[in-house]
Every structure is written in structure tokens, then in C-alpha cells.
Design a protein around this motif. Structure first.
Motif, PDB file in Angstrom:
ATOM      1  N   LEU A 158      13.977  11.973  34.995  1.00 23.61           N
ATOM      2  CA  LEU A 158      13.509  10.974  33.659  1.00 23.61           C
ATOM      3  C   LEU A 158      14.671   9.585  34.611  1.00 23.61           C
ATOM      4  CD1 LEU A 158      14.300  12.133  30.565  1.00 23.61           C
ATOM      5  CD2 LEU A 158      12.024  10.774  31.346  1.00 23.61           C
ATOM      6  N   ALA A 159      15.240   9.665  35.408  1.00 21.59           N
ATOM      7  CA  ALA A 159      15.782   8.420  36.058  1.00 21.59           C
ATOM      8  C   ALA A 159      15.674   8.336  37.123  1.00 21.59           C
ATOM      9  CB  ALA A 159      18.170   9.179  36.293  1.00 21.59           C
ATOM     10  N   TRP A 160      14.668   8.937  38.318  1.00 14.84           N
ATOM     11  CA  TRP A 160      14.660   8.714  39.616  1.00 14.84           C
ATOM     12  C   TRP A 160      13.555   7.337  40.133  1.00 14.84           C
ATOM     13  CZ3 TRP A 160      13.693  13.546  41.399  1.00 14.84           C
ATOM     14  CH2 TRP A 160      13.139  13.633  43.475  1.00 14.84           C
ATOM     15  N   PRO A 161      14.407   6.858  40.788  1.00 13.56           N
ATOM     16  CA  PRO A 161      14.142   5.854  41.185  1.00 13.56           C
ATOM     17  C   PRO A 161      12.295   5.220  41.680  1.00 13.56           C
ATOM     18  CG  PRO A 161      15.256   6.806  42.802  1.00 13.56           C
ATOM     19  CD  PRO A 161      15.709   8.155  41.376  1.00 13.56           C
ATOM     20  N   GLY A 195      11.073  14.552  26.530  1.00 12.41           N
ATOM     21  CA  GLY A 195       9.625  13.955  26.255  1.00 12.41           C
ATOM     22  C   GLY A 195       9.574  12.238  25.043  1.00 12.41           C
ATOM     23  N   SER A 196       9.910  12.636  23.962  1.00 22.23           N
ATOM     24  CA  SER A 196      10.169  11.543  23.552  1.00 22.23           C
ATOM     25  C   SER A 196      11.288   9.743  24.263  1.00 22.23           C
ATOM     26  CB  SER A 196      11.145  10.801  21.906  1.00 22.23           C
ATOM     27  OG  SER A 196      12.484  12.020  22.160  1.00 22.23           O
ATOM     28  N   PHE A 197      12.738  10.302  25.061  1.00 20.24           N
ATOM     29  CA  PHE A 197      13.214   9.172  25.624  1.00 20.24           C
ATOM     30  C   PHE A 197      12.083   9.114  26.851  1.00 20.24           C
ATOM     31  CE2 PHE A 197      17.157  10.297  23.371  1.00 20.24           C
ATOM     32  CZ  PHE A 197      17.014   9.520  23.083  1.00 20.24           C
ATOM     33  N   GLY A 198      11.342  10.005  26.933  1.00 22.26           N
ATOM     34  CA  GLY A 198      10.850   9.912  28.670  1.00 22.26           C
ATOM     35  C   GLY A 198       9.246   8.652  28.277  1.00 22.26           C
ATOM     36  N   VAL A 247       6.094   8.075  38.637  1.00 25.69           N
ATOM     37  CA  VAL A 247       5.648   9.538  38.910  1.00 25.69           C
ATOM     38  C   VAL A 247       5.907  10.477  38.722  1.00 25.69           C
ATOM     39  CG1 VAL A 247       4.017  11.206  39.985  1.00 25.69           C
ATOM     40  CG2 VAL A 247       3.818   8.446  41.003  1.00 25.69           C
ATOM     41  N   ALA A 248       7.371  10.899  38.616  1.00 23.34           N
ATOM     42  CA  ALA A 248       8.377  11.558  38.360  1.00 23.34           C
ATOM     43  C   ALA A 248       8.983  11.345  36.810  1.00 23.34           C
ATOM     44  CB  ALA A 248       9.597  11.457  39.125  1.00 23.34           C
ATOM     45  N   THR A 249       9.430  10.661  37.127  1.00 22.56           N
ATOM     46  CA  THR A 249       9.833  10.271  35.537  1.00 22.56           C
ATOM     47  C   THR A 249       7.944  10.597  34.233  1.00 22.56           C
ATOM     48  OG1 THR A 249      10.891   8.759  35.147  1.00 22.56           O
ATOM     49  CG2 THR A 249       9.753   8.791  33.149  1.00 22.56           C
ATOM     50  N   LEU A 250       6.987  10.637  35.012  1.00 24.70           N
ATOM     51  CA  LEU A 250       5.796  11.095  33.647  1.00 24.70           C
ATOM     52  C   LEU A 250       5.067  11.868  34.129  1.00 24.70           C
ATOM     53  CD1 LEU A 250       2.787  10.105  32.432  1.00 24.70           C
ATOM     54  CD2 LEU A 250       1.796   9.720  34.869  1.00 24.70           C
ATOM     55  N   LEU A 251       5.702  12.640  35.316  1.00 21.06           N
ATOM     56  CA  LEU A 251       5.523  14.623  35.951  1.00 21.06           C
ATOM     57  C   LEU A 251       6.707  15.243  34.609  1.00 21.06           C
ATOM     58  CD1 LEU A 251       4.323  16.991  37.130  1.00 21.06           C
ATOM     59  CD2 LEU A 251       5.919  16.826  38.184  1.00 21.06           C
ATOM     60  N   ALA A 252       7.718  14.586  33.856  1.00 18.80           N
ATOM     61  CA  ALA A 252       9.614  15.244  33.174  1.00 18.80           C
ATOM     62  C   ALA A 252       8.481  15.140  31.510  1.00 18.80           C
ATOM     63  CB  ALA A 252      10.415  14.830  33.325  1.00 18.80           C
ATOM     64  N   VAL A 253       7.691  13.855  31.278  1.00 20.26           N
ATOM     65  CA  VAL A 253       7.383  14.164  30.423  1.00 20.26           C
ATOM     66  C   VAL A 253       5.868  14.756  30.180  1.00 20.26           C
ATOM     67  CG1 VAL A 253       6.530  12.293  28.286  1.00 20.26           C
ATOM     68  CG2 VAL A 253       8.109  11.328  29.564  1.00 20.26           C
ATOM     69  N   VAL A 254       5.051  14.759  30.693  1.00 20.52           N
ATOM     70  CA  VAL A 254       4.087  15.808  30.913  1.00 20.52           C
ATOM     71  C   VAL A 254       5.101  17.112  30.233  1.00 20.52           C
ATOM     72  CG1 VAL A 254       2.230  16.926  31.690  1.00 20.52           C
ATOM     73  CG2 VAL A 254       2.232  13.927  32.313  1.00 20.52           C
ATOM     74  N   LEU A 255       5.954  18.092  31.598  1.00 16.29           N
ATOM     75  CA  LEU A 255       6.130  18.788  31.149  1.00 16.29           C
ATOM     76  C   LEU A 255       6.546  19.512  29.948  1.00 16.29           C
ATOM     77  CD1 LEU A 255       7.581  19.778  34.406  1.00 16.29           C
ATOM     78  CD2 LEU A 255       6.010  20.294  33.716  1.00 16.29           C
ATOM     79  N   GLY A 286      15.279   1.769  46.166  1.00 13.89           N
ATOM     80  CA  GLY A 286      15.421   3.395  46.132  1.00 13.89           C
ATOM     81  C   GLY A 286      16.861   2.567  44.923  1.00 13.89           C
ATOM     82  N   THR A 287      16.713   1.744  44.133  1.00 17.34           N
ATOM     83  CA  THR A 287      17.773   0.948  43.745  1.00 17.34           C
ATOM     84  C   THR A 287      17.407   0.934  41.809  1.00 17.34           C
ATOM     85  OG1 THR A 287      16.681  -1.107  43.132  1.00 17.34           O
ATOM     86  CG2 THR A 287      18.425  -0.401  45.042  1.00 17.34           C
ATOM     87  N   ALA A 288      16.472   1.448  41.411  1.00 17.09           N
ATOM     88  CA  ALA A 288      16.166   1.197  39.551  1.00 17.09           C
ATOM     89  C   ALA A 288      14.881   1.811  40.010  1.00 17.09           C
ATOM     90  CB  ALA A 288      15.402  -0.010  39.920  1.00 17.09           C
ATOM     91  N   ALA A 289      14.524   1.904  38.400  1.00 16.23           N
ATOM     92  CA  ALA A 289      12.954   2.376  38.070  1.00 16.23           C
ATOM     93  C   ALA A 289      12.786   1.720  36.547  1.00 16.23           C
ATOM     94  CB  ALA A 289      12.797   3.822  37.521  1.00 16.23           C
TER      95      ALA A 289
END
Length: 559
Positions: A105-108, A380-383, A499-507, A113-116
Motif C-alpha cells: 500500500l505504501a509502495w513508492p 481493501g477499503s483504504f487501498g 501498481v503494487a498498491t493496486l495489486l494489494a487491493v486486488v488480493l 522513490g519518495t512518494a506515491a
């Protein structure tokens, strides 16, 4: 069946926690570098470490194979300061699993590499992910603690990094204010816990939790009656419960949740909604087991206290959620309070089972299953909020208000669907993991005759539908604000979505449906939770004679 224990060097038992702390330090050292490539590598190192530990816990890597066997062997060190058992293994497994998703969720997503989209930690990327790993290590240390000092160390190691994470998660005054407020209230909770431990030590003369459990079992339990506590021991129990209630954001220690959840960046808010809550639940279960003398048959005053605490927490949380005007993160903060109430309802049922081991196991299974279920729903909701753009004039770069969500189903149908899945599960709609979790909570309460508690759980679940459906309605039924139509197509200077955040939400969305629909998957989780709830697993073999002083009462062979 007689429970088996074995001794092991302490470094073998706490190896996962040591590895997490070492990698956290490494991340902080790498954070000194000004190279963007190094900052981008830090979350990769973090997630590889968590995956490695999870694989080791599942026995896929032989380095951790000596901790516990499939038959529930409990492993302790020579000083009995830490004990690893199936209860600790289950909590550590879900902590590592949720930790992987929270890192994602916090993946830059920026080149530097400083933010998302939803978080900005600047050049403190190494420090941020290092603090995240330290907090996870604290929770894992708490699960294996068998001494007051280790217990408190685990609690505070899980809590202290979160205060800093809140403050550095985005460069606005609201985040720093939330971090300071959270820190001072956390210090108050720590003082209350230390106060309770001081009276527990003063009453028993021991810091070994297993020895205290045996002391209560042999001196405070008569036949099948509940444990009898004197005034000082009762004061210790009440004070400790109050301290843990802060970790849970339980009534009346819930007042910080809205401000802190709103001020922190959305991935940090998701982290706060799971790690501190799990810390509070684990601490409460372990300490109630101690005061129960090896079971959960406690004095009626404590059972009634937990009953009232559960009802007030879920009711206040849901009422506050209904009356929140516009900020979705504050609504989900109230939701977090309410779900603490549901878990406290299962713990109230646990203490109201009158020593029935089967009912106690059912109630404890419900708590452990619901921890996993809430973690998945929460991410899921916060993502989804972290991925949707902000439309307001606030410094936030991701969605935080109902105006931000308005009409988003037409622009982002996939994200809207995943938010709907999470919200339906949080309500407890059938075919979701939230429904299974609430059924598991209600079942032991009904069996124990706690009908009013069941009624309150059902009524509160119905009340919660008002604000969860409001979130879904904003996404599907409300029109887009006029400002969106006028600015669509214009360049808006926002960090890209990860993309990592999206993957976390999908999972997480897949997990909500998988554990709610696919019976074998749900049974796999519940069977693991049931294995962790065997009475001898909570205390790591409460009736074992090892490590007792000569002056201690002689233990019985069985409960």
C-alpha cells in the motif's frame, strides 16, 4: 492429550524478530543514501524479508523448522522469557501476511522513490519502511512473550514507530498534529499498562507470566468456580484492560482515532487500523488467560466489564460513523472502533463460557478469524482510497472525502467494485468473509446464553450499513462535481498510482470473496485458528512443572 514442550536457545526462538529488526536497521542505513535507486530498492528488501519469514513460518524454509511441529509443540528458552506455540505461530502468520499487503500500500511510485499517490515520505523512505518493520517485529515479539518485561517491550516496539510514521507520512500540519496527539495518548496508555503490571508483580512477586498463571490456578481457583482475585489483583486487571483498550481504540479511549486516522496518510491509516488493534487483542487474550489461572473463567466483575466495553465500543463507533459529515477516513476510523467492539464481544463471550473448554475454543477461534477478516477488509477499503484521486483543495493527493468519491464508479469501475466488496464485507453481507466472521462471533455468545450481546452485535451491524452504503452510493449514484467536468483532461501534478498498491487491493478483495464463498479456504483458516486456540497453546503448556520455584504450589497434571 498431554501437551509437549521443549527447550531451545532464546536466539533460535526470536530469530524472526531479530531478522526483522536487522533489516529495519539496514533500511534506515540505506535511507542515508541520496540515490533514487537505493530508495526504490528499500520496499523491495522489506517485502522480500516478510515473504522469507512467512515461508519459514510455514515450514517452506528449514531455518525456522525447530520452532514448532504440526502437533503443537511449545518451545521455550532456558529463562522462560519467550515461548513459541501454535497461538503465536497463527498470529505471526497473519501479521506477516498483512504486513506484506501494507508494505505494498505504501509502495513508492515516483522515479525518485519518495512518494506515491496517497503518501509522501520524501527522502525518509528508508526510515519509513524501517519503522514499519520494527512495528511488525514488536507485534511478533508480543506473541511469544512470557515475561512482563518482554511483554511490555513487544507492546511498545509495536507502538512507538507508528507515532513517527504518522508524523512523516505527509508534509502537512495535520499529520504532525496527529502524530503528536497519538504519541501523548500512547504514553498515557503505556503508563496505565506499567501501573497494572506493577500491581500484578506486587501481588504475586513474579514477572514470569506462566508462573503467575500457575499461581492463580493453584491458589485462586476452587473446583470449577471462576478465579477469585483480591482487590489489588482486580485493580491490576482493570488497569491493564484499560491500557489495552487504547490500543484497540475501544470506548472510552476511542477519541483519538478520528483525528489520527484523518491526519495520517492513507497507507499509514490502514497500518494503524490493523497492527495496533491486533496488538491490543493479543495482549488482552494473553493477560486474561493469566488472570484466569489457565482458562478464561474470570470473576463476574471482569466479565461484565468486558461485556459493557464491547457494547459501548460497537455502539459508539457506529453512531459516530453515521453522523460523520464528509471525511471518508473519519468514517472508516469509526468503523475501526466498531469492529473492535465486535472482537470484544467475542472476548466477552470467551469469559462468559463458565470454563467450558469447547465454548472457549469457539469464542477464541472467532476472535482470531475476525482479526484476519478485518485485516483483509480494511486493506481493501483504504487501498481504494489510496488509488483514487483527490478533487478537493486540501493538500491530500488521494481520495479522502465523499466529494472525492462522487461518480468515481463511472471513471474507475474496477476500484468502485472492490470498494463495494470491502464495504459489503464490513457490514457482514453473506458470501463475504465479514459475514463468516460475524457468524463465528455470534455462535459462542448464543451457546453461552449471552442473548443481549448477540442482539447488540446484530443491531450494530444493521446500523453500520448506513455509512457503508453511503460510501457505495457516493461512488455509484452521486454525480461528479462540476469542477471535475471543467478540469478533466488538464494536467494535474499528482504522483502516479502504484501498481503494487493496486495489486494489494486486488488480493484483499479476492481474499474477502475467497474466504466467504469457497468453503475449503474458509475451513483451512478456521482449522488453523482452532489449532491455535487449544487451551494449552495460549500459555505454552500452563500445567508444565518446568521453571517453577520450590516455594510455588505443586501443579496438577491437567486442567
Amino acid at each position: 492429550m498431554e501437551h509437549v514442550t521443549s527447550s531451545s536457545p532464546i536466539l533460535n526462538i526470536i530469530l524472526p524478530e531479530i531478522l526483522l529488526a536487522a533489516v529495519a536497521c539496514l533500511c534506515m542505513l540505506l535511507g542515508v543514501s541520496h540515490k533514487a535507486a537505493v530508495r526504490r530498492a528499500i520496499p523491495i528488501i522489506s517485502i522480500i524479508t516478510l515473504l522469507f519469514l512467512l515461508a519459514g513460518l510455514w515450514g517452506l524454509i528449514p531455518v525456522f523448522s525447530g520452532l514448532a511441529d504440526p502437533h503443537g509443540q511449545s518451545v521455550y528458552d532456558a529463562t522462560n522469557a519467550v515461548r513459541f506455540n501454535q497461538f503465536a505461530g497463527y498470529i505471526q502468520a497473519i501479521t506477516l501476511g498483512m504486513g506484506i499487503l501494507l508494505v505494498m500500500l505504501a509502495w513508492p511510485s515516483t522515479r525518485e522513490g519518495t512518494a506515491a499517490k496517497s503518501i509522501y515520505y520524501g527522502h525518509d523512505t528508508g526510515e519509513f519502511f524501517g519503522l514499519m518493520l520494527l512495528s511488525i517485529a514488536g507485534l511478533m515479539l508480543l506473541t511469544i512473550s512470557n515475561d512482563m518485561m518482554v511483554f511490555f517491550l513487544g507492546l511498545e516496539l509495536a507502538a512507538l514507530p507508528t507515532y513517527i510514521m504518522v508524523a512523516i507520512s505527509r508534509p502537512i500540519a495535520a499529520a504532525q498534529e496527529a502524530g503528536v496527539k497519538y504519541f501523548f495518548l500512547g504514553a498515557m496508555a503505556a503508563a496505565m499498562i506499567l501501573f497494572g503490571f506493577s500491581y500484578l508483580y506486587g501481588s504475586t512477586g513474579k514477572t514470569d507470566l506462566l508462573a503467575i498463571t500457575q499461581y492463580f490456578h493453584h491458589t485462586h481457583t476452587v473446583g470449577h468456580n471462576p478465579t477469585v482475585l483480591n482487590d489489588w489483583e482486580m485493580l491490576a486487571a482493570v488497569t491493564l484492560i484499560a491500557g489495552f483498550a487504547f490500543k484497540l481504540a475501544a470506548f472510552p479511549f476511542h477519541f483519538y482515532a478520528g483525528d489520527v486516522y484523518q491526519g495520517a496518510a492513507t497507507p499509514v491509516t490502514a497500518f494503524l487500523a490493523f497492527i495496533p488493534k491486533t496488538t491490543g487483542i493479543v495482549a488482552l487474550i494473553k493477560i486474561l488467560f493469566v488472570f484466569g489461572g489457565g482458562h478464561f473463567y474470570l470473576p463476574h466483575q471482569l466479565t461484565e466489564l468486558l461485556w459493557v466495553l464491547a457494547v459501548c465500543t460497537m455502539t459508539v463507533g457506529n453512531i459516530l460513523g453515521v453522523v460523520q459529515p464528509n471525511n471518508v477516513k473519519r468514517v472508516l476510523a469509526c468503523s475501526s472502533i466498531a469492529h473492535s467492539g465486535y472482537m470484544l464481544a467475542a472476548i466477552a463471550a470467551l469469559t462468559g463460557c463458565h470454563g467450558d473448554n469447547l465454548l472457549e475454543q469457539q469464542a477464541l477461534t472467532a476472535v482470531l478469524f475476525y482479526l484476519l477478516a478485518y485485516g483483509i477488509m480494511n486493506i481493501g477499503s483504504f487501498g481504494v482510497l489510496a488509488l483514487l484521486p483527490s478533487r478537493s483543495n486540501t493538500p491530500a493527493t488521494s481520495a479522502e472525502t465523499f466529494d472525492d468519491l462522487a461518480g468515481s464508479a463511472r471513471l474507475h469501475p474496477g476500484l468502485a467494485l472492490m470498494m463495494a466488496i470491502s464495504c459489503f464485507s464490513l457490514i457482514g453481507i453473506p458470501l463475504t468473509v465479514g459475514f463468516i466472521g460475524k457468524i463465528l462471533i455470534i455462535r459462542p455468545a448464543l451457546s453461552a446464553g449471552l442473548y443481549w450481546l448477540v442482539i447488540f452485535v446484530i443491531l450494530n451491524a444493521a446500523v453500520s450499513a448506513a455509512y457503508y452504503l453511503r460510501i457505495i452510493a457516493a461512488m455509484y449514484l452521486r454525480p461528479e462535481p462540476e469542477t471535475v467536468h471543467s478540469t478533466r483532461g488538464m494536467h494535474i501534478d499528482q504522483p502516479p498510482a502504484s501498481v503494487a498498491t493496486l495489486l494489494a487491493v486486488v488480493l484483499s478483495s479476492a481474499g474477502v470473496l475467497l474466504l466467504g464463498i469457497i468453503l475449503p479456504a474458509m475451513q483451512t483458516v478456521t482449522s488453523n485458528a482452532e489449532g491455535a486456540t487449544q487451551i494449552e497453546n495460549i500459555g505454552g503448556g500452563v500445567m508444565q512443572t518446568a521453571h517453577l520455584n520450590a516455594a510455588d504450589p505443586q501443579p496438577a497434571n491437567k486442567l
